[in-house]
Design a protein around this motif. Structure first.
Motif, PDB file in Angstrom:
ATOM      1  N   THR A 195       1.984   3.298 -12.831  1.00  0.00           N
ATOM      2  CA  THR A 195       1.178   2.937 -13.455  1.00  0.00           C
ATOM      3  C   THR A 195       0.883   1.612 -13.795  1.00  0.00           C
ATOM      4  OG1 THR A 195       1.814   4.493 -15.436  1.00  0.00           O
ATOM      5  CG2 THR A 195       0.185   5.170 -13.438  1.00  0.00           C
ATOM      6  N   LYS A 224       0.772  -1.408  -0.176  1.00  0.00           N
ATOM      7  CA  LYS A 224      -0.008   0.231   0.161  1.00  0.00           C
ATOM      8  C   LYS A 224       0.848   1.507   0.270  1.00  0.00           C
ATOM      9  CE  LYS A 224      -4.221  -1.147   1.993  1.00  0.00           C
ATOM     10  NZ  LYS A 224      -4.760  -1.337   3.473  1.00  0.00           N
ATOM     11  N   SER A 225       1.766   1.060   0.153  1.00  0.00           N
ATOM     12  CA  SER A 225       2.337   2.253   1.049  1.00  0.00           C
ATOM     13  C   SER A 225       4.478   2.464   1.096  1.00  0.00           C
ATOM     14  CB  SER A 225       2.212   3.615   1.929  1.00  0.00           C
ATOM     15  OG  SER A 225       2.317   3.115   3.150  1.00  0.00           O
ATOM     16  N   SER A 226       5.528   3.427   1.254  1.00  0.00           N
ATOM     17  CA  SER A 226       6.496   2.538   1.136  1.00  0.00           C
ATOM     18  C   SER A 226       6.970   2.388   2.922  1.00  0.00           C
ATOM     19  CB  SER A 226       7.425   3.593   1.034  1.00  0.00           C
ATOM     20  OG  SER A 226       6.678   5.021   2.395  1.00  0.00           O
ATOM     21  N   ASN A 283      -3.449   3.301  -9.244  1.00  0.00           N
ATOM     22  CA  ASN A 283      -3.879   4.783  -8.638  1.00  0.00           C
ATOM     23  C   ASN A 283      -3.046   5.269  -9.650  1.00  0.00           C
ATOM     24  OD1 ASN A 283      -6.992   5.213  -8.396  1.00  0.00           O
ATOM     25  ND2 ASN A 283      -5.804   4.214  -6.547  1.00  0.00           N
ATOM     26  N   GLY A 284      -1.892   4.870 -10.225  1.00  0.00           N
ATOM     27  CA  GLY A 284      -1.130   5.864  -9.996  1.00  0.00           C
ATOM     28  C   GLY A 284       0.749   5.549  -9.122  1.00  0.00           C
ATOM     29  N   CYS A 285       1.165   5.147  -9.099  1.00  0.00           N
ATOM     30  CA  CYS A 285       2.575   4.950  -8.773  1.00  0.00           C
ATOM     31  C   CYS A 285       2.670   4.578  -6.988  1.00  0.00           C
ATOM     32  CB  CYS A 285       3.810   6.131  -8.532  1.00  0.00           C
ATOM     33  SG  CYS A 285       3.187   7.822  -7.854  1.00  0.00           S
ATOM     34  N   GLY A 286       3.420   3.735  -6.808  1.00  0.00           N
ATOM     35  CA  GLY A 286       3.215   2.624  -5.596  1.00  0.00           C
ATOM     36  C   GLY A 286       4.651   2.109  -5.249  1.00  0.00           C
ATOM     37  N   TYR A 287       4.842   1.673  -4.049  1.00  0.00           N
ATOM     38  CA  TYR A 287       5.693   0.621  -3.684  1.00  0.00           C
ATOM     39  C   TYR A 287       5.226  -0.684  -4.151  1.00  0.00           C
ATOM     40  CZ  TYR A 287       8.031   5.094  -2.329  1.00  0.00           C
ATOM     41  OH  TYR A 287       8.969   6.146  -2.789  1.00  0.00           O
ATOM     42  N   ILE A 292      11.099  -0.834  -4.370  1.00  0.00           N
ATOM     43  CA  ILE A 292      11.331  -0.508  -5.326  1.00  0.00           C
ATOM     44  C   ILE A 292      10.371   0.012  -5.126  1.00  0.00           C
ATOM     45  CG2 ILE A 292      12.994  -2.266  -6.602  1.00  0.00           C
ATOM     46  CD1 ILE A 292      10.158  -3.826  -7.803  1.00  0.00           C
ATOM     47  N   LYS A 293      10.180   1.514  -6.359  1.00  0.00           N
ATOM     48  CA  LYS A 293       9.015   2.176  -6.425  1.00  0.00           C
ATOM     49  C   LYS A 293       7.872   1.499  -7.973  1.00  0.00           C
ATOM     50  CE  LYS A 293       7.059   6.588  -5.245  1.00  0.00           C
ATOM     51  NZ  LYS A 293       6.652   7.701  -5.744  1.00  0.00           N
TER      52      LYS A 293
END
Lengths: 74, 371
Positions: free
Chosen positions: A35, A9-11, A40-44, A31-32
Motif C-alpha cells: 500500500t 497495472k497488474s501482474s 488501491n492497495g497492493c499491486g505489481y 515484484i509485489k
C-alpha cells in the motif's frame, strides 16, 4: 548504481513489460508492491537498474504499458 | 499417442485422448511450477504467471489478435459466453441468433430477455446467410450472436459473410467457436468479431476447465464474477484492467498450461494437415453411415448425426458402448436444431471426430453398426 521501481497495472502487464524489456537486453525483476506504493492497495512493479531507466520507459511507452515511477521503494 | 481400450468418437463433447505433449505439460505444471499466478511475488507464483501469459500470447497469435491481454481465460466456453452475453445484453434491444445454437448461447440470452425485455430472432442456417439474416434486421437490432459450427450437424457458418453482414449493419458480434477452432482457422484480422468464445478442452486439446473469451477491443462491460484479482485490494469493484477484470479468483493454471500446449501441438501440425485429415475421416464416416442405411442429418467438419431404423438413439449408443465405442445420443444441448430436424422426441446419435482418430476407429464403428 541504484534501481527504480515502475508500478504497473497488474501482474499481466508486469510480465509483458519484463518480456519485452528482456528482448531489448534490459533485465528487470517483477515484484509485489504494497500500500506504500499504490493507490488501491497492493499491486505489481518492475525493478530496473537506473542506467536502463530511459530506455525502459521508452519501450513501455511504445508498447502502451502504463506505469508510474515509485520513488524510494526498496 | 496415448493408447486407449476405447474407440472414442465423442470429441465434440471433449477430446480424448489428449496428445502426449499436452499431458506432459500438465504433469510438469503440477510438479514444477503450479503456484498461484498473479497473487504473490515468489518464484513459483511468477513462474506460473509466466506460463499463463505465454498461453495468452499463443492463443492471441492463434486467432490473429495482437494483444494478449485481451485473451480472458475462463473455465469453458459456457463461462465465456455467459460473461459476454450477460455483460453486453443489458438493455432492451433486438438480437439475432441461429437455429443451430447450443444452450450455452441460448440460455444466457433467454435470461437476459427475461431481465431486459430483449427481442430475439433466429436465422435459418439452411438458407444462404444474406437471405436468412438480413430480412431479420430491424432498427433496434444491435447484436448478432452465432455459432461458427454446429455441434449437431457439423455445419460450418461462413465467417466472412457473418462479418460482412455485421459490419454493414453495425451489429455487435459474439461468436461461439466451440466446434470451429482447432478444426478451422480463424483470423481476427480478416473477420474482426467483437467477442470470440471457445473452450480449450475440445479441438484445441486442452484439459477440461479451460476456455477463453477474446475481446477485439478493450471493453469494460459488467462482470459476471467478482472476487480477488491479485491487485488493487482496496478497490471495492473489479479493476478495469484487462484481463484481470474478467478473471476473478484463481485461474486454472494446469488447464491453461494444457491449452497452451494444445495450441502449440496444432500449430506444429499445421492447418493444411488438420483439414486434410479431418476431411478424409469425415468422408469415410459418411460412406459408413450410407452403407449401413442410417438416416444422416448432417455430416461435416468431423461431426455426423444420424438415426438407425428401428432403434432409438439411446439404444444405438448402448449397443456401441458394449463394444467400447463412445458416441453421444439425445439432443446435444441444442434444442432448436433437433426440433427443425424432427428428432426432438428421441434425439439422434452423434459421432464426432478429432484428428487423433484413425480410419481403424471408423472401421470398428462400421462393423459395430452393421451388426
Amino acid at each position: 548504481m541504484g534501481t527504480t521501481v515502475l508500478a504497473v497495472k497488474s501482474s499481466t502487464y508486469g510480465i509483458m513489460a519484463k518480456k519485452h524489456l528482456k528482448k531489448e537486453g534490459i533485465s528487470s525483476k517483477l515484484i509485489k508492491l504494497d500500500t506504500e506504493a499504490t493507490e488501491n492497495g497492493c499491486g505489481y512493479g518492475i525493478r530496473i537498474e537506473n542506467r536502463d531507466f530511459f530506455r525502459a520507459v521508452a519501450i513501455l511507452g511504445r508498447l502502451r504499458i502504463e506505469y508510474t515511477v515509485v520513488n524510494g521503494y526498496e | 499417442m496415448v493408447m486407449s481400450k476405447y474407440t472414442y468418437l465423442d470429441n465434440a463433447a471433449t477430446t480424448f485422448p489428449k496428445p502426449r505433449y499436452v499431458i506432459k505439460e500438465v504433469v510438469k505444471c503440477l510438479k514444477e511450477y503450479c503456484g498461484n499466478p498473479g497473487r504473490s511475488a515468489h518464484k513459483l507464483s511468477l513462474l506460473a504467471a509466466e506460463i499463463v501469459y505465454d498461453t495468452r500470447e499463443r492463443v492471441a497469435e492463434y486467432i490473429g489478435l495482437s494483444t494478449p491481454e485481451r485473451i480472458i481465460f475462463t473455465s469453458n466456453a459456457t463461462h465465456a459466453l455467459n460473461t459476454a452475453i450477460k455483460g453486453k445484453l443489458n438493455h432492451k434491444c433486438h438480437v439475432i441468433t441461429s437455429d443451430l445454437e447450443h444452450n450455452s448461447v441460448l440460455r444466457p440470452i433467454y435470461r437476459q430477455m427475461q431481465l431486459h425485455g430483449i427481442e430475439l430472432s433466429y436465422y435459418d442456417s439452411d438458407i444462404p446467410l444474406y437471405d436468412s439474416i438480413i430480412p431479420l434486421i430491424r432498427d433496434n437490432t444491435e447484436f448478432l450472436i452465432t455459432t461458427l459450427a454446429s455441434n449437431v450437424t457439423g455445419r460450418i457458418i461462413d465467417t466472412n459473410i457473418i462479418y460482412e453482414i455485421a459490419n454493414k449493419y453495425k451489429l455487435y458480434t459474439i461468436v461461439d467457436a466451440s466446434q470451429y477452432l482447432g478444426h478451422m482457422s480463424l483470423d481476427i484480422n480478416k473477420t474482426p468479431f467483437d467477442i470470440v468464445c471457445a473452450p480449450g478442452h475440445k479441438s484445441l486439446f486442452g484439459m477440461q476447465g479451460s476456455g477463453f473469451m477474446a475481446l477485439l477491443n478493450e471493453e469494460t462491460f459488467p462482470t459476471l464474477l467478482e472476487g480477488g484479482s491479485g491487485s488493487e485490494t482496496y478497490n471495492p469493484y473489479m479493476p478495469s484492467t484487462l484481463p484481470e477484470r474478467y478473471e476473478a479468483g484463481t485461474v486454472n493454471t494446469p488447464a491453461i498450461a494444457s491449452l497452451g500446449a494444445g495450441i502449440s501441438y496444432l500449430s506444429a501440425l499445421g492447418n493444411s494437415f488438420i483439414r486434410e485429415k479431418l476431411n478424409k475421416l469425415t468422408i469415410r464416416l459418411h460412406e459408413i453411415l450410407y452403407d449401413v442405411g442410417a438416416t444422416v442429418y448432417g455430416c461435416e467438419n468431423g461431426i455426423a448425426t444420424f438415426d438407425m431404423s428401428n432403434e432409438l438413439s439411446r439404444e444405438v449408443v448402448e449397443r456401441l458402448d458394449e463394444k467400447n465405442i463412445c458416441v453421444r445420443g439425445g439432443l446435444h444441448c441444442a434444442p432448436i436444431i433437433h426440433r427443425k430436424l424432427g428428432t426432438e422426441e428421441h434425439g439422434a446419435v452423434r459421432v464426432s471426430l478429432s484428428i487423433l482418430n484413425s480410419i481403424e476407429d471408423l472401421d470398428r464403428l462400421y462393423f459395430a453398426l452393421k451388426n
